[in-house]
Design a protein around this motif. Structure first.
Motif, PDB file in Angstrom:
ATOM      1  N   LEU B  86      50.774  41.391   4.366  1.00 48.81           N
ATOM      2  CA  LEU B  86      50.755  42.778   3.883  1.00 48.81           C
ATOM      3  C   LEU B  86      49.692  42.941   2.795  1.00 48.81           C
ATOM      4  CD1 LEU B  86      52.154  45.565   4.051  1.00 48.81           C
ATOM      5  CD2 LEU B  86      53.758  44.769   2.310  1.00 48.81           C
ATOM      6  N   LYS B  87      49.631  41.953   1.920  1.00 50.36           N
ATOM      7  CA  LYS B  87      48.629  42.006   0.845  1.00 50.36           C
ATOM      8  C   LYS B  87      47.211  41.888   1.410  1.00 50.36           C
ATOM      9  CE  LYS B  87      49.421  42.574  -2.901  1.00 50.36           C
ATOM     10  NZ  LYS B  87      49.339  43.898  -3.609  1.00 50.36           N
ATOM     11  N   MET B  88      47.056  41.079   2.463  1.00 46.92           N
ATOM     12  CA  MET B  88      45.732  40.979   3.101  1.00 46.92           C
ATOM     13  C   MET B  88      45.336  42.318   3.719  1.00 46.92           C
ATOM     14  SD  MET B  88      44.881  37.961   2.314  1.00 46.92           S
ATOM     15  CE  MET B  88      43.295  37.891   3.098  1.00 46.92           C
ATOM     16  N   LYS B  89      46.323  43.041   4.206  1.00 49.37           N
ATOM     17  CA  LYS B  89      46.033  44.377   4.752  1.00 49.37           C
ATOM     18  C   LYS B  89      45.530  45.289   3.626  1.00 49.37           C
ATOM     19  CE  LYS B  89      48.021  48.443   6.808  1.00 49.37           C
ATOM     20  NZ  LYS B  89      49.217  49.255   6.909  1.00 49.37           N
ATOM     21  N   HIS B  90      46.163  45.191   2.469  1.00 48.68           N
ATOM     22  CA  HIS B  90      45.726  46.010   1.333  1.00 48.68           C
ATOM     23  C   HIS B  90      44.290  45.658   0.936  1.00 48.68           C
ATOM     24  CE1 HIS B  90      50.248  46.539   0.190  1.00 48.68           C
ATOM     25  NE2 HIS B  90      49.871  47.323   1.170  1.00 48.68           N
ATOM     26  N   ILE B  91      43.965  44.373   1.044  1.00 45.57           N
ATOM     27  CA  ILE B  91      42.592  43.937   0.731  1.00 45.57           C
ATOM     28  C   ILE B  91      41.626  44.523   1.766  1.00 45.57           C
ATOM     29  CG2 ILE B  91      41.070  41.901   0.648  1.00 45.57           C
ATOM     30  CD1 ILE B  91      43.569  40.406  -0.599  1.00 45.57           C
ATOM     31  N   LYS B  92      42.042  44.505   3.021  1.00 44.05           N
ATOM     32  CA  LYS B  92      41.209  45.070   4.095  1.00 44.05           C
ATOM     33  C   LYS B  92      40.972  46.562   3.858  1.00 44.05           C
ATOM     34  CE  LYS B  92      40.727  45.075   9.079  1.00 44.05           C
ATOM     35  NZ  LYS B  92      41.255  44.660  10.359  1.00 44.05           N
ATOM     36  N   GLU B  93      41.993  47.229   3.334  1.00 44.09           N
ATOM     37  CA  GLU B  93      41.869  48.671   3.081  1.00 44.09           C
ATOM     38  C   GLU B  93      40.865  48.976   1.970  1.00 44.09           C
ATOM     39  OE1 GLU B  93      46.342  49.936   4.662  1.00 44.09           O
ATOM     40  OE2 GLU B  93      46.021  49.594   2.522  1.00 44.09           O
ATOM     41  N   LEU B  94      40.505  47.934   1.196  1.00 41.56           N
ATOM     42  CA  LEU B  94      39.456  48.116   0.182  1.00 41.56           C
ATOM     43  C   LEU B  94      38.062  48.047   0.820  1.00 41.56           C
ATOM     44  CD1 LEU B  94      40.884  45.860  -2.706  1.00 41.56           C
ATOM     45  CD2 LEU B  94      40.935  48.368  -2.580  1.00 41.56           C
ATOM     46  N   GLY B  95      38.005  47.723   2.098  1.00 39.07           N
ATOM     47  CA  GLY B  95      36.722  47.704   2.813  1.00 39.07           C
ATOM     48  C   GLY B  95      36.234  46.317   3.179  1.00 39.07           C
ATOM     49  N   LEU B  96      36.928  45.278   2.728  1.00 38.10           N
ATOM     50  CA  LEU B  96      36.520  43.910   3.050  1.00 38.10           C
ATOM     51  C   LEU B  96      36.957  43.563   4.478  1.00 38.10           C
ATOM     52  CD1 LEU B  96      35.200  41.393   1.691  1.00 38.10           C
ATOM     53  CD2 LEU B  96      37.515  40.603   1.164  1.00 38.10           C
ATOM     54  N   SER B  97      36.090  42.867   5.205  1.00 40.57           N
ATOM     55  CA  SER B  97      36.463  42.458   6.554  1.00 40.57           C
ATOM     56  C   SER B  97      37.518  41.343   6.476  1.00 40.57           C
ATOM     57  CB  SER B  97      35.214  41.962   7.292  1.00 40.57           C
ATOM     58  OG  SER B  97      35.593  41.290   8.459  1.00 40.57           O
ATOM     59  N   VAL B  98      38.645  41.557   7.130  1.00 40.33           N
ATOM     60  CA  VAL B  98      39.717  40.544   7.153  1.00 40.33           C
ATOM     61  C   VAL B  98      40.122  40.316   8.606  1.00 40.33           C
ATOM     62  CG1 VAL B  98      42.099  39.992   6.484  1.00 40.33           C
ATOM     63  CG2 VAL B  98      40.612  41.192   4.865  1.00 40.33           C
ATOM     64  N   THR B  99      39.976  39.078   9.073  1.00 42.97           N
ATOM     65  CA  THR B  99      40.412  38.711  10.425  1.00 42.97           C
ATOM     66  C   THR B  99      41.598  37.762  10.288  1.00 42.97           C
ATOM     67  OG1 THR B  99      38.134  38.841  11.185  1.00 42.97           O
ATOM     68  CG2 THR B  99      39.673  37.628  12.602  1.00 42.97           C
ATOM     69  N   ILE B 100      42.649  38.042  11.027  1.00 40.16           N
ATOM     70  CA  ILE B 100      43.821  37.153  10.973  1.00 40.16           C
ATOM     71  C   ILE B 100      43.985  36.463  12.322  1.00 40.16           C
ATOM     72  CG2 ILE B 100      46.328  37.010  10.622  1.00 40.16           C
ATOM     73  CD1 ILE B 100      46.047  39.364   8.692  1.00 40.16           C
ATOM     74  N   ILE B 101      43.982  35.142  12.297  1.00 38.99           N
ATOM     75  CA  ILE B 101      44.146  34.362  13.529  1.00 38.99           C
ATOM     76  C   ILE B 101      45.518  33.682  13.486  1.00 38.99           C
ATOM     77  CG2 ILE B 101      43.219  32.477  14.936  1.00 38.99           C
ATOM     78  CD1 ILE B 101      40.475  33.039  13.564  1.00 38.99           C
ATOM     79  N   TRP B 102      46.336  33.977  14.482  1.00 46.84           N
ATOM     80  CA  TRP B 102      47.698  33.416  14.563  1.00 46.84           C
ATOM     81  C   TRP B 102      47.670  32.321  15.629  1.00 46.84           C
ATOM     82  CZ3 TRP B 102      52.113  34.296  11.756  1.00 46.84           C
ATOM     83  CH2 TRP B 102      53.333  33.883  12.287  1.00 46.84           C
ATOM     84  N   VAL B 103      47.890  31.087  15.221  1.00 42.52           N
ATOM     85  CA  VAL B 103      47.800  29.953  16.145  1.00 42.52           C
ATOM     86  C   VAL B 103      49.217  29.482  16.498  1.00 42.52           C
ATOM     87  CG1 VAL B 103      46.809  27.657  16.520  1.00 42.52           C
ATOM     88  CG2 VAL B 103      45.653  29.272  14.996  1.00 42.52           C
ATOM     89  N   HIS B 104      49.468  29.304  17.780  1.00 45.01           N
ATOM     90  CA  HIS B 104      50.795  28.848  18.200  1.00 45.01           C
ATOM     91  C   HIS B 104      50.656  27.821  19.322  1.00 45.01           C
ATOM     92  CE1 HIS B 104      50.731  31.258  21.947  1.00 45.01           C
ATOM     93  NE2 HIS B 104      49.955  32.057  21.241  1.00 45.01           N
ATOM     94  N   ASP B 105      51.731  27.058  19.549  1.00 44.78           N
ATOM     95  CA  ASP B 105      51.728  26.068  20.629  1.00 44.78           C
ATOM     96  C   ASP B 105      51.606  26.761  21.981  1.00 44.78           C
ATOM     97  OD1 ASP B 105      52.021  23.962  18.914  1.00 44.78           O
ATOM     98  OD2 ASP B 105      54.162  23.639  19.299  1.00 44.78           O
TER      99      ASP B 105
END
Lengths: 160, 134
Positions: B86-105
């Protein structure tokens, strides 16, 4: 696999390792194995985090795992105080008639909320157990004395 | 801003949040004995990073790639992971590019679904990667 004795943090660690080894040896499907290990972690944590001294009672905690090719049966038993029994009973009653999507909605709602990490934890554990087991949970409380009960929890995990 | 690093243990994940490279990682099992003691400093660091981006702007900050590869985790950890994303989303809303990679088996649909649910609840896109499980 069976364990009888006192479950504390270090015992819990050893038991989680033993369960991982057991599942590895039996080459269980990864999704089934992963679900069951998550449930084991959650339940054993509940046991050691909420262990209470039951007055004048020397009663072991116990934990067992049995396997079929596509199903894992887990059972957990431990003495609890009346206060803890009432807490657990309410939590399990709250989910026992819910469908998996309804449990998921409650779990997600809890994730979104502000949580006070008190002794009772985040309040997510029982919801997560319900989700991972498709709500195949059975439990009972057997009175030991006026203020203590023996809590038994039986969980079935299917590959599907 | 200094990176945040924590080497993994048997019950706590490897954490590396490095603004200098933009590589943010949470990898491993997460079931610390005391969840709050482990996770709160990390949440405070992310809060500081948010304030850093807000104050200094995004021009001199690398795009963030956050990789989350959780093994077994307890439900209390799940709450903190939710709060981090959620906090990373807030950072993204400031204009910074944020990519989230979810790794699973590979084949672990429950773990993939857990990521999809987080993505949907927080309203931030995830990329999903499968790895061969043990």
């Amino acid at each position: 696999m069976e364990f009888n004795g006192q479950i504390d943090y270090s015992t819990h660690e050893r038991l989680v390792d033993s369960v991982k080894d057991l599942f590895q040896t039996h080459l269980l499907p990864i999704p089934l194995k992963n679900k069951a290990i998550h449930v084991v972690i959650e339940c054993l944590e509940n046991m050691y985090k909420h262990s209470e001294n039951i007055e004048n009672q020397i009663i072991n905690d116990s934990f067992s795992v049995s396997l079929k090719p596509d199903t894992i049966f887990l059972s957990f038993s431990n003495p609890v105080t009346k206060k803890r029994m009432l807490f657990l009973k309410e939590k399990f009653e709250n989910i026992e008639n819910l469908s998996v999507p309804e449990i998921k909605a409650k779990y997600n709602e809890q994730l979104r909320s502000q949580i006070n990490f008190s002794k009772n934890g985040a309040g997510l554990g029982i919801l997560r157990i319900g989700l991972l087991s498709n709500n195949k949970i059975k439990y009972n409380f057997e009175p030991i004395s006026e203020n203590s009960y023996y809590f038994r929890l039986f969980i079935t995990i299917d590959a599907v | 801003m200094e990176a945040y690093r924590f080497n993994k243990t048997k019950t706590t994940p490897h954490i590396s949040f490095d603004p200098a490279t933009g590589i943010f990682e949470i990898k491993g099992e997460s079931r610390p004995e005391n969840v709050r003691t482990f996770f709160e400093p990390i949440l405070l660091w992310i809060e500081d990073f948010f304030n850093h981006v807000k104050t200094n702007g995004i021009n001199n900050i690398n795009p963030i790639i956050l990789t989350i590869q959780l093994g077994y985790f307890n439900s209390s950890s799940a709450k903190f992971i939710f709060d981090y994303i959620l906090k990373m989303k807030h950072i993204k809303e400031l204009g910074l590019s944020v990519t989230i990679i979810w790794v699973h088996d590979e084949g672990d649909d429950d773990m993939k679904l857990a990521g999809m649910d987080l993505s949907e609840m927080i309203e931030i896109n995830f990329e999903f990667q499968e790895v061969r499980g043990k």
